[in-house]
Design a protein around this motif. Structure first.
Motif, PDB file in Angstrom:
ATOM      1  N   UNK A   1       2.596   8.281   3.273  1.00 33.15           N
ATOM      2  CA  UNK A   1       3.486   6.714   3.512  1.00 33.15           C
ATOM      3  C   UNK A   1       4.654   6.976   3.880  1.00 33.15           C
ATOM      4  N   UNK A   2       5.161   8.257   4.025  1.00 33.13           N
ATOM      5  CA  UNK A   2       6.118   9.035   5.072  1.00 33.13           C
ATOM      6  C   UNK A   2       6.166   7.943   6.417  1.00 33.13           C
ATOM      7  N   UNK A   3       4.687   9.407   6.587  1.00 33.22           N
ATOM      8  CA  UNK A   3       4.997   8.165   8.073  1.00 33.22           C
ATOM      9  C   UNK A   3       5.380   6.537   8.585  1.00 33.22           C
ATOM     10  N   UNK A   4       4.929   6.136   6.929  1.00 28.12           N
ATOM     11  CA  UNK A   4       4.548   4.376   7.716  1.00 28.12           C
ATOM     12  C   UNK A   4       6.221   4.352   7.589  1.00 28.12           C
ATOM     13  N   UNK A   5       6.522   4.852   6.315  1.00 31.49           N
ATOM     14  CA  UNK A   5       8.115   4.798   6.384  1.00 31.49           C
ATOM     15  C   UNK A   5       9.573   4.997   7.403  1.00 31.49           C
ATOM     16  N   UNK A   6       8.839   6.090   8.240  1.00 28.94           N
ATOM     17  CA  UNK A   6       9.555   6.574   9.128  1.00 28.94           C
ATOM     18  C   UNK A   6       9.070   6.106  10.714  1.00 28.94           C
ATOM     19  N   UNK A   7       7.981   5.670  10.868  1.00 26.81           N
ATOM     20  CA  UNK A   7       7.692   4.502  11.467  1.00 26.81           C
ATOM     21  C   UNK A   7       8.256   2.852  11.642  1.00 26.81           C
ATOM     22  N   UNK A   8       8.686   2.418  10.254  1.00 25.81           N
ATOM     23  CA  UNK A   8       9.365   1.470   9.902  1.00 25.81           C
ATOM     24  C   UNK A   8      10.816   1.041   9.898  1.00 25.81           C
ATOM     25  N   UNK A   9      11.405   2.537  10.032  1.00 23.39           N
ATOM     26  CA  UNK A   9      12.983   3.276  10.449  1.00 23.39           C
ATOM     27  C   UNK A   9      13.357   3.081   9.253  1.00 23.39           C
ATOM     28  N   UNK A  10      12.719   3.112   7.652  1.00 17.01           N
ATOM     29  CA  UNK A  10      13.198   3.140   6.038  1.00 17.01           C
ATOM     30  C   UNK A  10      13.158   4.632   5.995  1.00 17.01           C
ATOM     31  N   UNK A  11      12.887   5.882   6.256  1.00 20.91           N
ATOM     32  CA  UNK A  11      12.764   7.627   5.631  1.00 20.91           C
ATOM     33  C   UNK A  11      14.042   7.719   5.637  1.00 20.91           C
TER      34      UNK A  11
ATOM     35  N   UNK B   1      13.450   1.009   0.733  1.00 21.22           N
ATOM     36  CA  UNK B   1      14.205   1.485   1.047  1.00 21.22           C
ATOM     37  C   UNK B   1      14.798   2.462   0.379  1.00 21.22           C
ATOM     38  N   UNK B   2      14.366   1.701  -1.841  1.00 19.54           N
ATOM     39  CA  UNK B   2      15.018   2.798  -2.186  1.00 19.54           C
ATOM     40  C   UNK B   2      15.519   3.949  -2.264  1.00 19.54           C
ATOM     41  N   UNK B   3      15.555   4.819  -2.818  1.00 18.76           N
ATOM     42  CA  UNK B   3      16.398   6.123  -3.231  1.00 18.76           C
ATOM     43  C   UNK B   3      15.357   7.055  -3.726  1.00 18.76           C
ATOM     44  N   UNK B   4      15.279   6.331  -5.900  1.00 11.67           N
ATOM     45  CA  UNK B   4      14.688   6.210  -6.428  1.00 11.67           C
ATOM     46  C   UNK B   4      13.246   6.050  -5.829  1.00 11.67           C
TER      47      UNK B   4
ATOM     48  N   UNK C   1      11.160   6.989  -2.817  1.00 10.42           N
ATOM     49  CA  UNK C   1      10.877   7.726  -1.510  1.00 10.42           C
ATOM     50  C   UNK C   1      11.287   9.005  -2.343  1.00 10.42           C
ATOM     51  N   UNK C   2      11.858   9.010  -3.444  1.00  8.37           N
ATOM     52  CA  UNK C   2      12.629  11.084  -4.149  1.00  8.37           C
ATOM     53  C   UNK C   2      11.381  11.008  -5.123  1.00  8.37           C
ATOM     54  N   UNK C   3      10.795  10.084  -5.109  1.00 10.10           N
ATOM     55  CA  UNK C   3       9.611  10.202  -6.167  1.00 10.10           C
ATOM     56  C   UNK C   3       8.244  10.358  -5.926  1.00 10.10           C
ATOM     57  N   UNK C   4       8.499   9.716  -4.200  1.00 13.29           N
ATOM     58  CA  UNK C   4       7.444   9.835  -3.445  1.00 13.29           C
ATOM     59  C   UNK C   4       7.345  11.008  -2.448  1.00 13.29           C
ATOM     60  N   UNK C   5       8.747  11.811  -2.102  1.00 13.95           N
ATOM     61  CA  UNK C   5       8.415  13.243  -2.162  1.00 13.95           C
ATOM     62  C   UNK C   5       8.050  14.128  -2.750  1.00 13.95           C
ATOM     63  N   UNK C   6       8.498  13.842  -4.664  1.00 13.63           N
ATOM     64  CA  UNK C   6       8.717  15.266  -5.446  1.00 13.63           C
ATOM     65  C   UNK C   6       6.908  14.570  -5.388  1.00 13.63           C
ATOM     66  N   UNK C   7       6.386  13.886  -5.931  1.00 13.01           N
ATOM     67  CA  UNK C   7       4.332  13.685  -5.434  1.00 13.01           C
ATOM     68  C   UNK C   7       3.968  14.539  -4.579  1.00 13.01           C
ATOM     69  N   UNK C   8       4.343  14.668  -3.318  1.00 12.73           N
ATOM     70  CA  UNK C   8       4.173  15.416  -2.419  1.00 12.73           C
ATOM     71  C   UNK C   8       4.105  16.778  -2.750  1.00 12.73           C
ATOM     72  N   UNK C   9       5.469  17.074  -3.411  1.00 18.26           N
ATOM     73  CA  UNK C   9       5.395  18.527  -3.972  1.00 18.26           C
ATOM     74  C   UNK C   9       5.012  19.056  -4.899  1.00 18.26           C
ATOM     75  N   UNK C  10       4.538  18.212  -5.586  1.00 19.77           N
ATOM     76  CA  UNK C  10       3.625  17.918  -6.783  1.00 19.77           C
ATOM     77  C   UNK C  10       2.616  18.349  -6.301  1.00 19.77           C
ATOM     78  N   UNK C  11       1.681  18.423  -4.978  1.00 18.68           N
ATOM     79  CA  UNK C  11       1.181  17.596  -4.904  1.00 18.68           C
ATOM     80  C   UNK C  11       0.663  19.342  -4.305  1.00 18.68           C
TER      81      UNK C  11
ATOM     82  N   UNK D   1       0.767  -0.929   0.428  1.00 20.07           N
ATOM     83  CA  UNK D   1       0.073  -0.096  -0.101  1.00 20.07           C
ATOM     84  C   UNK D   1       0.799   1.523  -0.414  1.00 20.07           C
ATOM     85  N   UNK D   2       1.998   1.183   0.686  1.00 21.05           N
ATOM     86  CA  UNK D   2       2.545   2.133   0.643  1.00 21.05           C
ATOM     87  C   UNK D   2       4.403   2.364  -0.791  1.00 21.05           C
ATOM     88  N   UNK D   3       3.902   1.305  -0.766  1.00 20.60           N
ATOM     89  CA  UNK D   3       5.178   1.183  -2.240  1.00 20.60           C
ATOM     90  C   UNK D   3       4.450   1.539  -3.855  1.00 20.60           C
ATOM     91  N   UNK D   4       3.708   0.288  -3.937  1.00 22.02           N
ATOM     92  CA  UNK D   4       2.986   0.535  -5.143  1.00 22.02           C
ATOM     93  C   UNK D   4       1.839   1.367  -4.952  1.00 22.02           C
TER      94      UNK D   4
END
Length: 171
Positions: free
Chosen positions: A128-138, A82-85, A87-97, A4-7
């Motif tokens: 999604x960022x919160x889920x990654x943070x809780x998992x120690x992956x962000x 864990x992928x930087x690609x 996480x970068x796309x996720x951050x870019x998506x949020x900034x896009x919004x 649900x986070x990644x896909x």
């Protein structure tokens, strides 16, 4: 990491871009003349570019971007988030919004993408960022990372339109 986070990145992007496909080209045709008058400081080349693409090119550009976003989501899924690609796309998506909301504010009304940004794009990104943070992956994000991410997102948009224009001309 949950699919649900990644896909989910691809799913959220697809819902958001469905709005852009449905309303973007027509909105541009109807609003660029007024925006050009309201924002004379924007270079003519920007307005000319916006006036030249049609519905087919816009849909093709969205298709090219779909490949990029799908690759980022798959990279995230494959690496458990864990992928930087990814996480970068996720951050870019949020900034896009956020950019869509800024565009709507500047245009003083609806702009394509501004309806789904506050209800899909930004909430999904934060969740999604919160889920990654809780998992120690962000991965930590600096201002430089955010600026770089926005630049990459902008470049991906330009590349998507350039590829789409080429494909349309070839057909």
């Amino acid at each position: 990491m949950s699919p649900a986070v990644t896909l989910g990145l691809f799913a959220a992007w697809a819902l958001h871009d469905a709005e852009e496909v449905a309303f973007g080209p027509r909105w541009i045709r109807e609003n660029v003349p007024a925006l050009r008058k309201r924002f004379p400081q924007v270079p003519d080349s920007v307005w000319q570019f916006m006036e030249t693409f049609d519905d087919r090119e816009f849909r093709a550009a969205v298709g090219v971007m779909a490949v990029i976003v799908a690759a980022a989501a798959a990279s995230g899924h494959r690496t458990g988030g864990r992928s930087a690609f990814f996480q970068g796309a996720l951050n870019g998506f949020g900034l896009h919004g956020v950019m869509h909301l800024a565009q709507a504010a500047a245009a003083r009304g609806y702009t394509p993408g501004s309806a789904t940004s506050p209800v899909i794009v930004i909430p999904f990104t934060l969740w999604a960022r919160a889920r990654l943070r809780r998992a120690g992956l962000l991965r930590p994000v600096s201002v430089r990372d955010a600026v770089s991410g926005a630049a990459v997102a902008g470049a991906a948009t330009v590349v998507s339109h350039a590829v789409a224009r080429t494909l349309i001309r070839m057909s």
